[in-house]
Design a protein around this motif. Structure first.
Motif, PDB file in Angstrom:
ATOM      1  N   PRO A  17       0.730  -1.165   0.048  1.00 53.54           N
ATOM      2  CA  PRO A  17       0.079   0.028  -0.098  1.00 53.54           C
ATOM      3  C   PRO A  17       0.902   1.342   0.010  1.00 53.54           C
ATOM      4  CG  PRO A  17      -0.099  -1.178   2.154  1.00 53.54           C
ATOM      5  CD  PRO A  17       0.712  -2.202   1.061  1.00 53.54           C
ATOM      6  N   VAL A  18       2.066   1.210   0.663  1.00 47.11           N
ATOM      7  CA  VAL A  18       2.928   2.467   0.468  1.00 47.11           C
ATOM      8  C   VAL A  18       3.255   2.628  -0.782  1.00 47.11           C
ATOM      9  CG1 VAL A  18       5.284   3.249   1.194  1.00 47.11           C
ATOM     10  CG2 VAL A  18       3.987   2.160   3.017  1.00 47.11           C
ATOM     11  N   LEU A  19       3.695   1.792  -1.758  1.00 54.35           N
ATOM     12  CA  LEU A  19       4.227   1.894  -3.125  1.00 54.35           C
ATOM     13  C   LEU A  19       2.730   2.290  -3.819  1.00 54.35           C
ATOM     14  CD1 LEU A  19       6.012   1.511  -5.454  1.00 54.35           C
ATOM     15  CD2 LEU A  19       5.010  -0.966  -5.714  1.00 54.35           C
ATOM     16  N   GLU A  20       1.508   1.695  -3.567  1.00 54.18           N
ATOM     17  CA  GLU A  20       0.420   2.053  -4.384  1.00 54.18           C
ATOM     18  C   GLU A  20       0.022   3.501  -4.122  1.00 54.18           C
ATOM     19  OE1 GLU A  20      -3.551  -0.572  -5.016  1.00 54.18           O
ATOM     20  OE2 GLU A  20      -2.802  -0.130  -2.885  1.00 54.18           O
ATOM     21  N   VAL A  21       0.036   3.959  -2.829  1.00 60.02           N
ATOM     22  CA  VAL A  21      -0.311   5.595  -2.501  1.00 60.02           C
ATOM     23  C   VAL A  21       0.591   6.202  -3.253  1.00 60.02           C
ATOM     24  CG1 VAL A  21      -0.663   7.144  -0.780  1.00 60.02           C
ATOM     25  CG2 VAL A  21      -1.700   4.775  -0.394  1.00 60.02           C
ATOM     26  N   THR A  22       1.963   6.213  -2.847  1.00 65.82           N
ATOM     27  CA  THR A  22       2.957   7.044  -3.675  1.00 65.82           C
ATOM     28  C   THR A  22       2.727   7.143  -5.166  1.00 65.82           C
ATOM     29  OG1 THR A  22       4.516   6.253  -2.132  1.00 65.82           O
ATOM     30  CG2 THR A  22       5.542   7.313  -3.887  1.00 65.82           C
ATOM     31  N   HIS A  64      14.387  -3.231  -9.287  1.00 67.08           N
ATOM     32  CA  HIS A  64      15.313  -4.118  -8.565  1.00 67.08           C
ATOM     33  C   HIS A  64      14.807  -4.243  -6.990  1.00 67.08           C
ATOM     34  CE1 HIS A  64      18.858  -5.019 -11.182  1.00 67.08           C
ATOM     35  NE2 HIS A  64      18.363  -3.919 -11.894  1.00 67.08           N
ATOM     36  N   LEU A  65      13.914  -3.570  -6.676  1.00 63.52           N
ATOM     37  CA  LEU A  65      13.333  -3.938  -5.346  1.00 63.52           C
ATOM     38  C   LEU A  65      12.206  -4.848  -5.334  1.00 63.52           C
ATOM     39  CD1 LEU A  65      13.632  -3.219  -2.289  1.00 63.52           C
ATOM     40  CD2 LEU A  65      12.250  -1.127  -2.856  1.00 63.52           C
ATOM     41  N   GLY A  66      11.329  -4.776  -6.399  1.00 64.55           N
ATOM     42  CA  GLY A  66      10.037  -5.425  -6.474  1.00 64.55           C
ATOM     43  C   GLY A  66       9.965  -6.730  -6.245  1.00 64.55           C
ATOM     44  N   PRO A  67      10.880  -7.715  -6.814  1.00 61.42           N
ATOM     45  CA  PRO A  67      10.707  -8.983  -6.670  1.00 61.42           C
ATOM     46  C   PRO A  67      11.057  -9.437  -5.160  1.00 61.42           C
ATOM     47  CG  PRO A  67      11.978  -8.602  -8.594  1.00 61.42           C
ATOM     48  CD  PRO A  67      11.722  -7.212  -8.022  1.00 61.42           C
ATOM     49  N   GLN A  68      11.874  -8.747  -4.330  1.00 62.29           N
ATOM     50  CA  GLN A  68      12.080  -8.893  -3.038  1.00 62.29           C
ATOM     51  C   GLN A  68      11.137  -8.872  -2.226  1.00 62.29           C
ATOM     52  OE1 GLN A  68      15.720  -7.218  -1.364  1.00 62.29           O
ATOM     53  NE2 GLN A  68      15.024  -7.754   0.835  1.00 62.29           N
ATOM     54  N   LEU A  69      10.320  -7.739  -2.464  1.00 62.99           N
ATOM     55  CA  LEU A  69       9.196  -7.375  -1.694  1.00 62.99           C
ATOM     56  C   LEU A  69       7.715  -8.077  -2.127  1.00 62.99           C
ATOM     57  CD1 LEU A  69      10.080  -3.797  -0.825  1.00 62.99           C
ATOM     58  CD2 LEU A  69      10.486  -5.934   0.627  1.00 62.99           C
ATOM     59  N   ARG A  70       8.023  -8.817  -2.925  1.00 61.85           N
ATOM     60  CA  ARG A  70       6.657  -9.562  -3.680  1.00 61.85           C
ATOM     61  C   ARG A  70       5.657  -8.626  -4.412  1.00 61.85           C
ATOM     62  NH1 ARG A  70       5.465 -14.975   0.044  1.00 61.85           N
ATOM     63  NH2 ARG A  70       7.617 -15.630  -0.098  1.00 61.85           N
ATOM     64  N   TRP A  71       6.106  -7.607  -4.949  1.00 64.67           N
ATOM     65  CA  TRP A  71       5.488  -6.519  -5.667  1.00 64.67           C
ATOM     66  C   TRP A  71       5.067  -7.480  -7.045  1.00 64.67           C
ATOM     67  CZ3 TRP A  71       8.895  -1.826  -5.229  1.00 64.67           C
ATOM     68  CH2 TRP A  71       8.788  -1.399  -3.773  1.00 64.67           C
ATOM     69  N   TRP A  72       5.914  -8.243  -7.659  1.00 67.58           N
ATOM     70  CA  TRP A  72       5.614  -9.007  -8.728  1.00 67.58           C
ATOM     71  C   TRP A  72       6.765 -10.311  -8.751  1.00 67.58           C
ATOM     72  CZ3 TRP A  72       7.803  -4.238  -9.374  1.00 67.58           C
ATOM     73  CH2 TRP A  72       9.127  -4.056  -9.649  1.00 67.58           C
ATOM     74  N   HIS A  73       6.814 -11.052  -9.697  1.00 69.24           N
ATOM     75  CA  HIS A  73       7.741 -12.172  -9.725  1.00 69.24           C
ATOM     76  C   HIS A  73       7.724 -12.544 -11.070  1.00 69.24           C
ATOM     77  CE1 HIS A  73       8.028 -14.350  -5.424  1.00 69.24           C
ATOM     78  NE2 HIS A  73       8.694 -13.311  -5.375  1.00 69.24           N
ATOM     79  N   VAL A 120      10.884   7.730  -0.757  1.00 69.42           N
ATOM     80  CA  VAL A 120      10.078   6.556  -0.400  1.00 69.42           C
ATOM     81  C   VAL A 120      10.698   5.361  -0.830  1.00 69.42           C
ATOM     82  CG1 VAL A 120       7.924   5.514  -1.308  1.00 69.42           C
ATOM     83  CG2 VAL A 120       7.743   7.834  -0.646  1.00 69.42           C
ATOM     84  N   MET A 121      11.469   5.516  -2.134  1.00 67.08           N
ATOM     85  CA  MET A 121      12.296   4.291  -2.737  1.00 67.08           C
ATOM     86  C   MET A 121      13.290   3.906  -1.614  1.00 67.08           C
ATOM     87  SD  MET A 121      10.906   2.826  -5.255  1.00 67.08           S
ATOM     88  CE  MET A 121       8.914   3.195  -4.693  1.00 67.08           C
ATOM     89  N   ALA A 122      13.968   5.053  -1.280  1.00 67.34           N
ATOM     90  CA  ALA A 122      15.029   4.738  -0.193  1.00 67.34           C
ATOM     91  C   ALA A 122      14.620   4.332   1.061  1.00 67.34           C
ATOM     92  CB  ALA A 122      15.815   6.331   0.007  1.00 67.34           C
ATOM     93  N   PHE A 123      13.500   4.723   1.399  1.00 63.90           N
ATOM     94  CA  PHE A 123      12.825   4.173   2.791  1.00 63.90           C
ATOM     95  C   PHE A 123      12.528   2.588   2.505  1.00 63.90           C
ATOM     96  CE2 PHE A 123       8.768   3.079   5.040  1.00 63.90           C
ATOM     97  CZ  PHE A 123       9.533   3.194   6.333  1.00 63.90           C
ATOM     98  N   LEU A 124      11.855   2.270   1.432  1.00 61.28           N
ATOM     99  CA  LEU A 124      11.678   1.094   1.239  1.00 61.28           C
ATOM    100  C   LEU A 124      12.814   0.032   0.839  1.00 61.28           C
ATOM    101  CD1 LEU A 124       8.388   1.484  -1.307  1.00 61.28           C
ATOM    102  CD2 LEU A 124       8.340   0.781   1.245  1.00 61.28           C
ATOM    103  N   TRP A 125      14.069   0.675   0.343  1.00 59.29           N
ATOM    104  CA  TRP A 125      14.856  -0.304  -0.003  1.00 59.29           C
ATOM    105  C   TRP A 125      15.910  -0.329   1.510  1.00 59.29           C
ATOM    106  CZ3 TRP A 125      17.959  -3.072  -2.573  1.00 59.29           C
ATOM    107  CH2 TRP A 125      17.800  -3.293  -4.033  1.00 59.29           C
ATOM    108  N   ALA A 126      15.589   0.816   2.239  1.00 60.34           N
ATOM    109  CA  ALA A 126      16.353   0.583   3.872  1.00 60.34           C
ATOM    110  C   ALA A 126      15.501  -0.682   4.601  1.00 60.34           C
ATOM    111  CB  ALA A 126      16.158   2.043   4.391  1.00 60.34           C
ATOM    112  N   ALA A 127      14.386  -0.640   4.460  1.00 66.90           N
ATOM    113  CA  ALA A 127      13.639  -1.637   5.057  1.00 66.90           C
ATOM    114  C   ALA A 127      13.745  -2.975   4.582  1.00 66.90           C
ATOM    115  CB  ALA A 127      11.870  -1.383   4.785  1.00 66.90           C
TER     116      ALA A 127
END
Length: 386
Positions: free
Chosen positions: A41-46, A168-177, A315-322
């Protein structure tokens, strides 16, 4: 929609945590707190919020200044999306299953279309990313200083930097495969297919920008006004030709590399290197000239793009940090939960490029006009002449 649930898509859906056979309908709304993880939802809202703002401001720009470029860019990007993506979701329905198996599957987000295939944020990310990249290049005066083709190359380069941070972040966070066994996705660049890195991150926005500037932008710069009907047909043509450009531009890699994954990978990489070298040289040169107070075009600034580029990168930096702790504990490129990780060093390079491009728009104009002026060039020229 079990009749369109291919084995590959069903397998990818399961790996993402949802069932293909139970995936919604034409439109479905889900509880955001019940998604796979909090990052969705964070990605979606952004992305959705940014795309809506970009659309609203494009309409405002047309009404106040008579400049439809941003509006045509926004709808041209969405037209491209609806031409390109549905066949990738349903290859059997389009009769191409013998040539193109399912390439990837998106996870399910709050708002979904097409039986779990198309999240709303994907509809939004096309026009948002295109707007950010196009306007950064426009603010540096590349189109008016170097022409349509070179400007389009620069848009592809800037878009690539912004997009790969996300890619490069999406697959790890299961945004897509991705389907790693699909030959179309080969060769892989860690968790991301190299064709995606080159074609969807750089070449398609390059194709779109070329069409938008050729059919609309350059005419607006010369003071031309378009009727509503003219804008409609030009937007449709832009979507069609941008799709064709996405097929034509990577032809050296797709044709010459048909029999070898290695050759295909090298040729994709060469195309990306060419785009990078040309765009880097042009963008740096434009920035230096503007800093010296030698602008050969009137200053142009898009405050929304400047601000939202920073928001997106934060936002991307925050998500990468997480995601970083799981990334660092990954073994052989796979986390403990079985998710593939992207390339951190490439992502950091893209962060640097994106930050420099945004910073350039803040620091370029030292003279030759009001830096906050966002009216079309011909209107500024008339005002200054008076």
């Amino acid at each position: 929609m079990t009749d369109l649930c291919s084995p590959t898509f069903a397998e990818l859906a399961t790996s993402l945590g949802f069932s293909c056979e139970e995936a919604g309908g034409l439109v479905e709304v889900r509880n955001p707190s019940a998604l796979e993880n909090w990052t969705l939802p964070v990605l979606e809202v952004t992305v959705v919020f940014g795309a809506v703002l970009a659309l609203v401001l494009a309409v405002v720009r047309l009404r106040r200044h008579g400049d439809p470029t941003n509006l045509v860019l926004w709808f041209g990007a969405t037209a491209y999306l609806f031409l390109i993506e549905p066949p990738l979701y349903f290859p059997a329905a389009f009769g191409i299953e013998e040539h193109v198996d399912t390439m990837f599957a998106h996870n399910v987000f709050t708002v979904e279309f097409l039986w779990g295939r198309l999240p709303l944020y994907i509809v939004a990310i096309y026009p948002l990313m295109a707007t950010l990249a196009f306007e950064i290049v426009r603010m540096l005066g590349v189109f008016r200083g170097y022409g349509v083709l070179v400007g389009a190359v620069c848009v592809g380069f800037v878009h690539h930097a912004f997009y790969e941070i996300f890619d490069h972040l999406g697959p790890q966070l299961r945004w897509w495969h991705w389907s790693v066994t699909n030959p179309v996705n080969q060769p892989m660049f860690d968790a991301v297919p190299l064709p995606s890195v080159v074609v969807f991150a750089a070449l398609w926005p390059m194709s779109l920008a070329l069409c938008v500037q050729f059919f609309v932008g350059r005419h607006v710069d010369r003071g031309r006004h378009f009727s509503g009907l003219e804008l409609v047909w030009r937007t449709v043509v832009i979507g069609l030709l941008a799709s064709l450009g996405t097929f034509v531009l990577p032809l050296p890699a797709t044709v010459l590399g048909m029999g070898s994954t290695t050759v295909r990978g090298v040729l994709y990489a060469v195309e990306l290197v060419v785009v990078t070298l040309v765009a880097s040289a042009v963008l740096v040169r434009r920035w230096v000239r503007l800093r010296r107070g030698e602008p050969d075009v009137p200053p142009y600034t898009n405050r929304f793009v400047q601000a939202y580029s920073v928001v997106y990168l934060c936002v991307m930096a925050f998500l990468w940090a997480a995601a970083l702790p799981d990334f660092l504990r990954a073994v052989d490129g796979v986390t403990s939960t079985g998710d593939p990780v992207g390339n951190l060093w490439y992502t950091l390079a893209c962060f640097v490029v994106a930050l420099l491009c945004v910073a350039a728009t803040f620091t370029a104009h030292r003279g030759g006009g009001e830096p906050g002026d966002t009216s079309p060039a011909h209107e500024r020229d008339a005002t200054h002449a008076g």
